[in-house]
Motif scaffolding. Structure first.
Motif, PDB file in Angstrom:
ATOM      1  N   THR A   5       0.824  -1.213   0.000  1.00 56.17           N
ATOM      2  CA  THR A   5       0.000   0.000   0.000  1.00 56.17           C
ATOM      3  C   THR A   5       0.849   1.251   0.000  1.00 56.17           C
ATOM      4  O   THR A   5       0.570   2.211  -0.748  1.00 56.17           O
ATOM      5  N   PHE A   6       1.913   1.277   0.785  1.00 56.77           N
ATOM      6  CA  PHE A   6       2.715   2.491   0.943  1.00 56.77           C
ATOM      7  C   PHE A   6       4.024   2.461   0.155  1.00 56.77           C
ATOM      8  O   PHE A   6       4.839   3.384   0.280  1.00 56.77           O
ATOM      9  N   GLY A   7       4.211   1.448  -0.681  1.00 59.96           N
ATOM     10  CA  GLY A   7       5.374   1.414  -1.560  1.00 59.96           C
ATOM     11  C   GLY A   7       6.691   1.351  -0.821  1.00 59.96           C
ATOM     12  O   GLY A   7       7.641   2.046  -1.188  1.00 59.96           O
ATOM     13  N   MET A   8       6.785   0.501   0.204  1.00 64.14           N
ATOM     14  CA  MET A   8       7.997   0.422   1.025  1.00 64.14           C
ATOM     15  C   MET A   8       8.824  -0.820   0.724  1.00 64.14           C
ATOM     16  O   MET A   8       9.511  -1.353   1.596  1.00 64.14           O
ATOM     17  N   HIS A   9       8.775  -1.282  -0.501  1.00 67.19           N
ATOM     18  CA  HIS A   9       9.513  -2.479  -0.879  1.00 67.19           C
ATOM     19  C   HIS A   9      11.016  -2.246  -0.727  1.00 67.19           C
ATOM     20  O   HIS A   9      11.556  -1.232  -1.165  1.00 67.19           O
ATOM     21  N   GLY A  10      11.674  -3.200  -0.069  1.00 71.68           N
ATOM     22  CA  GLY A  10      13.107  -3.107   0.132  1.00 71.68           C
ATOM     23  C   GLY A  10      13.526  -2.236   1.304  1.00 71.68           C
ATOM     24  O   GLY A  10      14.722  -2.024   1.505  1.00 71.68           O
ATOM     25  N   TRP A  11      12.571  -1.752   2.074  1.00 68.78           N
ATOM     26  CA  TRP A  11      12.904  -0.888   3.208  1.00 68.78           C
ATOM     27  C   TRP A  11      13.450  -1.701   4.374  1.00 68.78           C
ATOM     28  O   TRP A  11      13.088  -2.867   4.589  1.00 68.78           O
ATOM     29  N   LYS A  12      14.325  -1.068   5.148  1.00 66.65           N
ATOM     30  CA  LYS A  12      14.794  -1.656   6.399  1.00 66.65           C
ATOM     31  C   LYS A  12      13.672  -1.569   7.435  1.00 66.65           C
ATOM     32  O   LYS A  12      12.981  -0.557   7.528  1.00 66.65           O
ATOM     33  N   VAL A  13      13.522  -2.640   8.199  1.00 71.66           N
ATOM     34  CA  VAL A  13      12.457  -2.717   9.191  1.00 71.66           C
ATOM     35  C   VAL A  13      13.066  -2.908  10.582  1.00 71.66           C
ATOM     36  O   VAL A  13      13.930  -3.768  10.779  1.00 71.66           O
ATOM     37  N   TYR A  14      12.602  -2.084  11.523  1.00 73.71           N
ATOM     38  CA  TYR A  14      12.979  -2.220  12.925  1.00 73.71           C
ATOM     39  C   TYR A  14      11.699  -2.455  13.720  1.00 73.71           C
ATOM     40  O   TYR A  14      10.678  -1.815  13.466  1.00 73.71           O
ATOM     41  N   ILE A  15      11.752  -3.362  14.673  1.00 72.05           N
ATOM     42  CA  ILE A  15      10.590  -3.649  15.513  1.00 72.05           C
ATOM     43  C   ILE A  15      10.883  -3.213  16.943  1.00 72.05           C
ATOM     44  O   ILE A  15      11.963  -3.482  17.475  1.00 72.05           O
ATOM     45  N   ALA A  16       9.910  -2.529  17.546  1.00 78.83           N
ATOM     46  CA  ALA A  16      10.036  -2.084  18.935  1.00 78.83           C
ATOM     47  C   ALA A  16       8.713  -2.345  19.641  1.00 78.83           C
ATOM     48  O   ALA A  16       7.649  -2.375  19.010  1.00 78.83           O
ATOM     49  N   GLY A  17       8.773  -2.508  20.942  1.00 72.59           N
ATOM     50  CA  GLY A  17       7.547  -2.726  21.697  1.00 72.59           C
ATOM     51  C   GLY A  17       7.848  -2.841  23.169  1.00 72.59           C
ATOM     52  O   GLY A  17       8.970  -2.604  23.623  1.00 72.59           O
ATOM     53  N   GLU A  18       6.809  -3.218  23.938  1.00 67.84           N
ATOM     54  CA  GLU A  18       6.974  -3.289  25.384  1.00 67.84           C
ATOM     55  C   GLU A  18       6.171  -4.453  25.945  1.00 67.84           C
ATOM     56  O   GLU A  18       5.228  -4.951  25.324  1.00 67.84           O
ATOM     57  N   SER A  19       6.563  -4.901  27.133  1.00 67.43           N
ATOM     58  CA  SER A  19       5.818  -5.879  27.905  1.00 67.43           C
ATOM     59  C   SER A  19       5.684  -7.203  27.147  1.00 67.43           C
ATOM     60  O   SER A  19       6.686  -7.857  26.873  1.00 67.43           O
ATOM     61  N   TYR A  20       4.457  -7.586  26.784  1.00 64.92           N
ATOM     62  CA  TYR A  20       4.273  -8.859  26.087  1.00 64.92           C
ATOM     63  C   TYR A  20       4.849  -8.846  24.675  1.00 64.92           C
ATOM     64  O   TYR A  20       4.900  -9.891  24.013  1.00 64.92           O
ATOM     65  N   ALA A  21       5.320  -7.690  24.226  1.00 70.30           N
ATOM     66  CA  ALA A  21       6.107  -7.653  22.992  1.00 70.30           C
ATOM     67  C   ALA A  21       7.425  -8.399  23.170  1.00 70.30           C
ATOM     68  O   ALA A  21       8.138  -8.637  22.194  1.00 70.30           O
ATOM     69  N   GLY A  22       7.751  -8.770  24.410  1.00 70.02           N
ATOM     70  CA  GLY A  22       8.854  -9.684  24.634  1.00 70.02           C
ATOM     71  C   GLY A  22       8.597 -11.050  24.021  1.00 70.02           C
ATOM     72  O   GLY A  22       9.539 -11.810  23.768  1.00 70.02           O
ATOM     73  N   MET A  23       7.335 -11.370  23.785  1.00 68.73           N
ATOM     74  CA  MET A  23       6.967 -12.552  23.002  1.00 68.73           C
ATOM     75  C   MET A  23       6.716 -12.157  21.544  1.00 68.73           C
ATOM     76  O   MET A  23       7.316 -12.723  20.620  1.00 68.73           O
TER      77      MET A  23
END
Length: 554
Positions: free
Chosen positions: A194-212
């Motif tokens: 949808t947003f044309g982000m092919h080939g973009w670097k991806v970083y994931i962040a979160g908290e708490s149960y995002a540890g799973m």
């Protein structure tokens, strides 16, 4: 698992332009104001924003018309996308995407995904009270621009997932974290298309149960071997649940309350009683034996106290007693006290938020393209795993998925709040000392390096009672704010005055964490200024003059 029920209660800078926006108190660049078509949300922009096109126009959010927000939050997009490409797919996740306002990084092909915990807690609350462009903190009268919003560094998208969470649509169908990760992969593929982000670097962040969530999704991204959609570059988790409930809570709780006994205010008899239980359960000996550097070896698969109800209820007993001495005791930030603060988000200690909940308002739903029929809640009362007992029985991510992400990316940060009594620092440390990555088990050296947060130039004049410099509307601390350590691709950072929701309680520290994740600074002990133009001339201490970290481990 009892810990999931407790976690299910959780809902939970510097400008980058040379010409300030007239519409934004921080001078953050915003798209031009939009003409009002009457409904406040489907107006066409006067000049085309960066991501506005035929595929994204239905998701476009008018940044000047968010209810109660009296400034332009800038370009953003929100709505639902399906979790697969199957015709007629009815399961959808909700997102709110803010392109970066950092003019120096407009062309960087990178994006940060934010996932709140739970399981089943909405990431919208993180936008409102943690790391989003506008902040409406508990106890404050109205929203204000967030000087430490993460979109000042990179493109960021906050996502309600899995199905059954927040503004998502459909019926929960997953039974474990692997199915959750595959569901998320399907959604993410649709988002990238949808947003044309092919080939973009991806970083994931979160908290708490995002540890799973975080390690499982990251691991599935890596295993897909598809850089067009899933080019994972790093993972950042605040106060994450990577290990078992016993490791996170029951084993470390007595050393924790001894360290903070002035805050818990237990009597000598109460403290002695808790210590006696911990000793009888074998927790004290286990803690002292295995929380060493380097570790003495792998920990037993059978944890002490496993079949003893008194042992497996120790953390809950401490919590109940703490609430007796402090009726407003907050296990997510033990420094809190009465009264409960009014909030339009969600008060995890006082559920009487009712019709005041910001994201349940019809005008807010309309503004961000959320379904009017979805009842938004900070955390769902209906659990999101379709198992017999509605619980997630997936193996802890610290056994396989987290080490896999560390070894592959060499860029994982585990950020911990010093005053989080829910997921305690030394419980996480105990789990790390039993985790193998980079061909070794645990940290080989005791964490003691200083965690430095740069000075942004904020100053308060105690004579005139006035503030100046950056971030006067939401000031945040600077200096040595904790302890950090790095080995073999894993960075640990403990912020002394942060609670369970790191970006809420220590926003400048979290801003620095994100700079490190993105590769903008080399180390969390570095005395480099923040990487934004407005603070580059603020004098910082010399390297090597900081001393040791301020959070002792263990």
């Amino acid at each position: 698992m009892k810990l999931q029920w407790i976690l299910g209660l959780l809902t939970t800078a510097c400008t980058v332009v040379t010409t300030p926006s007239a519409n934004h108190p921080l001078g953050i660049p915003a798209i031009p104001s939009l003409p009002d078509s009457g409904d406040g949300c489907d107006s066409q922009p006067q000049s085309k924003p960066r991501f506005y096109n035929s595929a994204t126009k239905d998701f476009y959010v008018n940044g000047t018309t968010l209810p109660e927000v009296n400034f332009d939050v800038g370009e953003s997009y929100a709505g639902n996308l399906p979790v697969s490409t199957k015709p007629g797919e009815s399961d959808e996740l909700f997102f709110w995407f803010f392109p970066t306002a950092n003019k120096e990084h407009l062309d960087d092909k990178e994006i940060v995904i934010w996932l709140s915990g739970g399981p089943g807690c909405s990431s919208m609350l993180a936008i409102l009270q943690e790391n989003g462009p506008f902040s409406w903190q508990p106890g404050t009268l109205k929203p204000t621009p967030n000087p430490f919003s993460w979109h000042l560094l990179s493109n960021v998208v906050w996502i309600d997932q899995p199905v059954g969470t927040g503004y998502s649509k459909g019926e929960p169908s997953i039974k474990n974290e692997d199915e959750l990760a595959e569901q998320f992969k399907g959604f993410w593929r649709n988002f990238v298309d949808t947003f044309g982000m092919h080939g973009w670097k991806v970083y994931i962040a979160g908290e708490s149960y995002a540890g799973m969530y975080g390690p499982y999704i990251s691991s599935h991204f890596i295993d897909a071997k598809d850089a067009e959609y899933y080019d994972l570059q790093g993972l950042l988790v605040y106060d994450g649940t990577f290990f078992t409930e016993t490791v996170h809570t029951h084993i470390p709780i007595v050393p924790y309350i001894i360290r903070y006994q002035d805050i818990f205010a237990f009597s000598d008899d109460e403290l002695s009683a808790f210590r006696a239980v911990s000793e009888d359960c074998g927790y004290i000996d286990y803690f002292d034996k295995y929380l060493t550097f380097p570790p003495p070896g792998r920990q037993s698969d059978t944890l002490p106290g496993a079949n003893n109800d008194t042992c497996t209820n120790l953390w809950y007993s401490v919590k109940d007693k703490a609430q007796a001495t402090n009726p407003c005791f907050n296990i997510y930030n033990i420094l809190d006290h009465c009264p409960h603060l009014y909030t339009v988000g969600a008060n995890i200690l006082n559920s009487h938020y009712g019709s005041n909940t910001y994201f349940q308002r019809p005008d807010v739903k309309n503004a961000i393209h959320a379904s009017p029929s979805v009842d938004w809640a900070p955390c769902t009362d209906n659990l999101v795993f379709l198992t017999d007992d509605k619980q997630d029985h997936s193996p802890p991510s610290g056994r396989k998925q987290l080490p896999h992400v560390i070894d592959t990316t060499q860029n994982v940060i585990l950020a911990q709040g010093g005053v989080d009594g829910m997921v305690m620092l030394n419980g996480v440390m105990l789990g790390i000392q039993n985790m193998t990555w980079g061909n070794e088990t645990g940290f080989q050296y005791r964490p003691q390096d200083p965690f430095y947060v740069p000075d942004c130039g904020y100053r308060f004049n105690s004579t005139t009672l006035t503030a100046s410099g950056y971030g006067t509307n939401l000031p945040a601390g600077y200096g040595v704010l904790g302890t950090t350590h790095h080995e073999r691709g894993l960075t640990l950072v403990a912020t002394k005055l942060a609670g369970h929701q790191g970006p809420e309680f220590a926003p400048s520290a979290a801003f620095r964490h994100l700079e490190k994740l993105l590769g903008r600074v080399k180390s969390l002990s570095s005395t480099e200024p923040f990487t934004l133009p407005e603070t580059r001339n603020v004098t910082q201490p010399l390297e090597g003059t900081l001393g040791k970290g301020t959070v002792p481990i263990p």
